[in-house]
Write an enzyme that holds these catalytic residues in place. Structure first.
Site, PDB file in Angstrom:
ATOM      1  N   ASP A 181      27.648 -32.945-111.217  1.00 44.88           N
ATOM      2  CA  ASP A 181      27.555 -34.943-111.450  1.00 44.88           C
ATOM      3  C   ASP A 181      26.395 -35.371-112.380  1.00 44.88           C
ATOM      4  O   ASP A 181      25.500 -34.633-113.000  1.00 44.88           O
ATOM      5  CB  ASP A 181      27.444 -35.322-109.912  1.00 44.88           C
ATOM      6  CG  ASP A 181      26.437 -34.769-109.175  1.00 44.88           C
ATOM      7  OD1 ASP A 181      25.645 -34.385-109.728  1.00 44.88           O
ATOM      8  OD2 ASP A 181      26.704 -34.802-108.503  1.00 44.88           O
ATOM      9  N   GLU A 218      33.162 -38.033-102.317  1.00 47.08           N
ATOM     10  CA  GLU A 218      32.663 -39.038-101.215  1.00 47.08           C
ATOM     11  C   GLU A 218      33.338 -38.248-100.031  1.00 47.08           C
ATOM     12  O   GLU A 218      34.599 -38.953-100.303  1.00 47.08           O
ATOM     13  CB  GLU A 218      31.885 -40.467-101.068  1.00 47.08           C
ATOM     14  CG  GLU A 218      31.169 -40.658-102.023  1.00 47.08           C
ATOM     15  CD  GLU A 218      29.715 -40.614-101.746  1.00 47.08           C
ATOM     16  OE1 GLU A 218      29.876 -40.341-100.630  1.00 47.08           O
ATOM     17  OE2 GLU A 218      28.490 -40.993-102.641  1.00 47.08           O
ATOM     18  N   HIS A 249      29.745 -35.114 -98.082  1.00 48.57           N
ATOM     19  CA  HIS A 249      29.846 -35.114 -99.656  1.00 48.57           C
ATOM     20  C   HIS A 249      28.342 -34.005-100.503  1.00 48.57           C
ATOM     21  O   HIS A 249      27.904 -33.893 -99.648  1.00 48.57           O
ATOM     22  CB  HIS A 249      29.395 -36.442-100.457  1.00 48.57           C
ATOM     23  CG  HIS A 249      27.628 -36.671-100.634  1.00 48.57           C
ATOM     24  ND1 HIS A 249      27.297 -38.398-100.122  1.00 48.57           N
ATOM     25  CD2 HIS A 249      26.782 -35.975-101.425  1.00 48.57           C
ATOM     26  CE1 HIS A 249      26.232 -37.699-101.028  1.00 48.57           C
ATOM     27  NE2 HIS A 249      25.765 -36.481-101.584  1.00 48.57           N
TER      28      HIS A 249
END
Length: 250
Positions: A67, A143, A138
């Site tokens: 990410d 999430e 998460h």
């Protein structure tokens, strides 16, 4: 699912590094899925030490990170590209062109997500995917939600995640509110998953991930459906699982 119980953070980091190093030695051109955050720092320090000692080479390794914050430049000291450079890439013999992190500054974030999905697929997905664990369960920045999202996507960060990451920024207001994250489809496509957790504040999330129902309310619970998951945690993070009588390796 194999669960390794280690005494503390240092031992957890050594065990995780051992597993990653074994993958690189067995398959020198492997694809490593990498994670950021405070938990994997010790693991990366162990890998750097092995590389410097000449016991481990990353020369042929390709990496894909989970990410990146939306809106942060790669040179921003809180971007995940910067994290990876300063905590691993700059200290080992990996080729820069073999490292991949989503572009948080992409003008079209959705197009960047599609590009990143295609890139990960073109590499054959991760041979070993390293994951940390959020306090809300998460993985990456997937999430809690009412559904699992398969593809790389833009996600709105929850208040609990913003609060957890605020310590890295000057103020809470400086924490980005969105991120680009690999979806659970890419994560689950990895040949092996290595989940690491440390500290009592991760105990509930880890218990729910391993022992709770499979639910997008705890994104990490999807790992129960993966065929090759290794969990490495310290005593504080694993205490609920141990108390529940789940078998662990010591």
């Amino acid at each position: 699912m194999r669960i390794y119980l280690e005494a503390d953070y240092a031992a957890m980091s050594r065990r995780a590094a051992n597993l990653i190093a074994a993958e690189v030695i067995r398959r020198p051109n492997c694809v490593l899925g990498l994670a950021t955050g405070s938990t994997p720092i010790g693991t990366y320090e162990n890998l750097i030490a092995r590389n410097r000692a000449g016991d481990l080479s990353f020369r042929e390794v390709r990496t894909v990170n989970l990410d990146e914050y939306k809106g942060l430049a790669p040179t921003h000291d809180q971007s995940y590209r910067y994290f990876m450079q300063t905590n691993l890439f700059d200290h080992v013999d990996i080729l820069p062109e073999n490292t991949n992190v989503p572009d948080g500054l992409a003008a079209d974030a959705d197009a960047e997500c599609a590009r990143y999905d295609a890139l990960v697929a073109s590499l054959g997905y991760a041979d070993l995917q390293l994951l940390g664990l959020g306090r809300n369960g998460h993985i990456g920045f997937n999430e809690p939600d009412d559904h699992f999202t398969k593809e790389t996507h833009v996600v709105d960060l929850t208040d609990s995640t913003i609060d957890a990451n605020a310590r890295f920024f000057a103020t809470r207001d400086d924490v980005p509110r969105q991120a680009l994250t690999m979806g659970v489809g890419c994560i689950m496509a990895a040949r092996r998953v290595l989940l690491i957790a440390s500290g009592a504040d991760k105990a509930d999330a880890l218990y729910n991930a391993v022992c709770g129902p499979i639910s997008p309310n705890c994104p990490a619970s999807i790992l129960q459906l993966h065929g090759d998951v290794v969990v490495v945690g310290d005593e504080a993070a694993l205490h609920r699982i141990v108390e529940a009588g789940v078998s662990v390796c010591r």
